[in-house]
Write an enzyme that holds these catalytic residues in place. Structure first.
Site, PDB file in Angstrom:
ATOM      1  N   CYS A  46      21.550 -24.516  26.164  1.00  0.00           N
ATOM      2  CA  CYS A  46      22.021 -24.309  27.382  1.00  0.00           C
ATOM      3  C   CYS A  46      21.469 -23.094  28.052  1.00  0.00           C
ATOM      4  O   CYS A  46      21.307 -22.080  27.323  1.00  0.00           O
ATOM      5  CB  CYS A  46      23.562 -23.809  27.565  1.00  0.00           C
ATOM      6  SG  CYS A  46      24.352 -23.628  29.019  1.00  0.00           S
TER       7      CYS A  46
ATOM      8  N   CYS B 180      28.428 -27.482  29.549  1.00  0.00           N
ATOM      9  CA  CYS B 180      28.286 -26.587  28.125  1.00  0.00           C
ATOM     10  C   CYS B 180      29.601 -26.396  27.917  1.00  0.00           C
ATOM     11  O   CYS B 180      30.446 -25.605  28.912  1.00  0.00           O
ATOM     12  CB  CYS B 180      27.512 -25.341  28.576  1.00  0.00           C
ATOM     13  SG  CYS B 180      27.557 -24.067  27.197  1.00  0.00           S
TER      14      CYS B 180
ATOM     15  N   CYS C 233      30.153 -21.611  28.149  1.00  0.00           N
ATOM     16  CA  CYS C 233      29.956 -21.026  29.353  1.00  0.00           C
ATOM     17  C   CYS C 233      30.342 -21.960  30.778  1.00  0.00           C
ATOM     18  O   CYS C 233      30.519 -21.555  31.832  1.00  0.00           O
ATOM     19  CB  CYS C 233      28.511 -20.441  29.648  1.00  0.00           C
ATOM     20  SG  CYS C 233      27.209 -21.935  30.273  1.00  0.00           S
TER      21      CYS C 233
ATOM     22  N   CYS D 229      21.930 -37.921  31.349  1.00  0.00           N
ATOM     23  CA  CYS D 229      20.880 -37.519  31.986  1.00  0.00           C
ATOM     24  C   CYS D 229      20.980 -36.239  32.383  1.00  0.00           C
ATOM     25  O   CYS D 229      22.028 -35.802  33.140  1.00  0.00           O
ATOM     26  CB  CYS D 229      21.307 -38.525  33.444  1.00  0.00           C
ATOM     27  SG  CYS D 229      19.902 -38.265  34.738  1.00  0.00           S
TER      28      CYS D 229
END
Ligand SMILES: [Zn+2]
Length: 175
Positions: free
Chosen positions: A93, A141, A144, A164
């Site tokens: 991330c 994610c 976060c 995607c």
């Protein structure tokens, strides 16, 4: 102990100038390295990623990253250098460096966005997104909350899934 910490904004005009040309890389490798080190040191210090304010995110992210990760924006197809990333490693991330994909999950979908047929499942969350005509499955994610992309059921075997992903929402860590 004093830890020197630089936000991307502190790294100088280079980043801002590059951000204006939207298709360019968001920074030099050295700057990306600094940003990654900052995330790692934040993680070591137990930062509460889920509760950063919008202002704190703006200080940490480039405008492109902020638009995608925090505002569920979509990058222009073909704009991410990660489309061509073929080395072995992990895609993490861009907000908090949590590992989301392994290089063996990646495949060429022809869409212009980095695409994966599998994910490190325990590190993502999903929700239904009805912003376009159809309901799509958004994923983000788990740590976060940063938006990554949408998952579709037209991917290759064995999963049949296509994650995607916005390239700007990921950083690549070579293994
Ligand atoms: Zn994150």
């Amino acid at each position: 102990m004093l830890t020197k910490r630089l936000s991307r904004r502190d790294l100088g005009l280079g980043v801002a100038a590059l951000a204006v040309t939207a298709c360019a890389k968001t920074g030099t490798d050295a700057q990306a390295q600094d940003a990654m080190e900052m995330k790692m040191s934040d993680n070591a210090n137990g930062i509460d990623w889920a509760n950063l304010s919008e202002r704190e995110w703006k200080e940490r992210l480039t405008p492109m990253e902020f638009n995608v990760l925090r505002k569920e924006g979509t990058e222009r197809p073909g704009s991410s250098p990660l489309n061509d990333e073929k080395r072995e490693g992990t895609f993490v991330c861009a907000g908090c460096a949590l590992p989301l994909f392994k290089s063996e999950h990646k495949y060429e979908s022809g869409t212009g966005w980095p695409s994966f047929f599998d994910v490190i499942e325990e590190n993502i969350g999903t929700k239904t997104d009805r912003k376009l005509f159809m309901a799509r499955t958004e994923y983000h994610c788990k740590r976060c909350g940063g938006h990554q992309g949408h998952v579709f059921k037209d991917g290759p075997r064995p999963t049949g899934l296509r994650y995607c992903n916005n390239g700007v929402a990921l950083d690549f860590v070579e293994s």
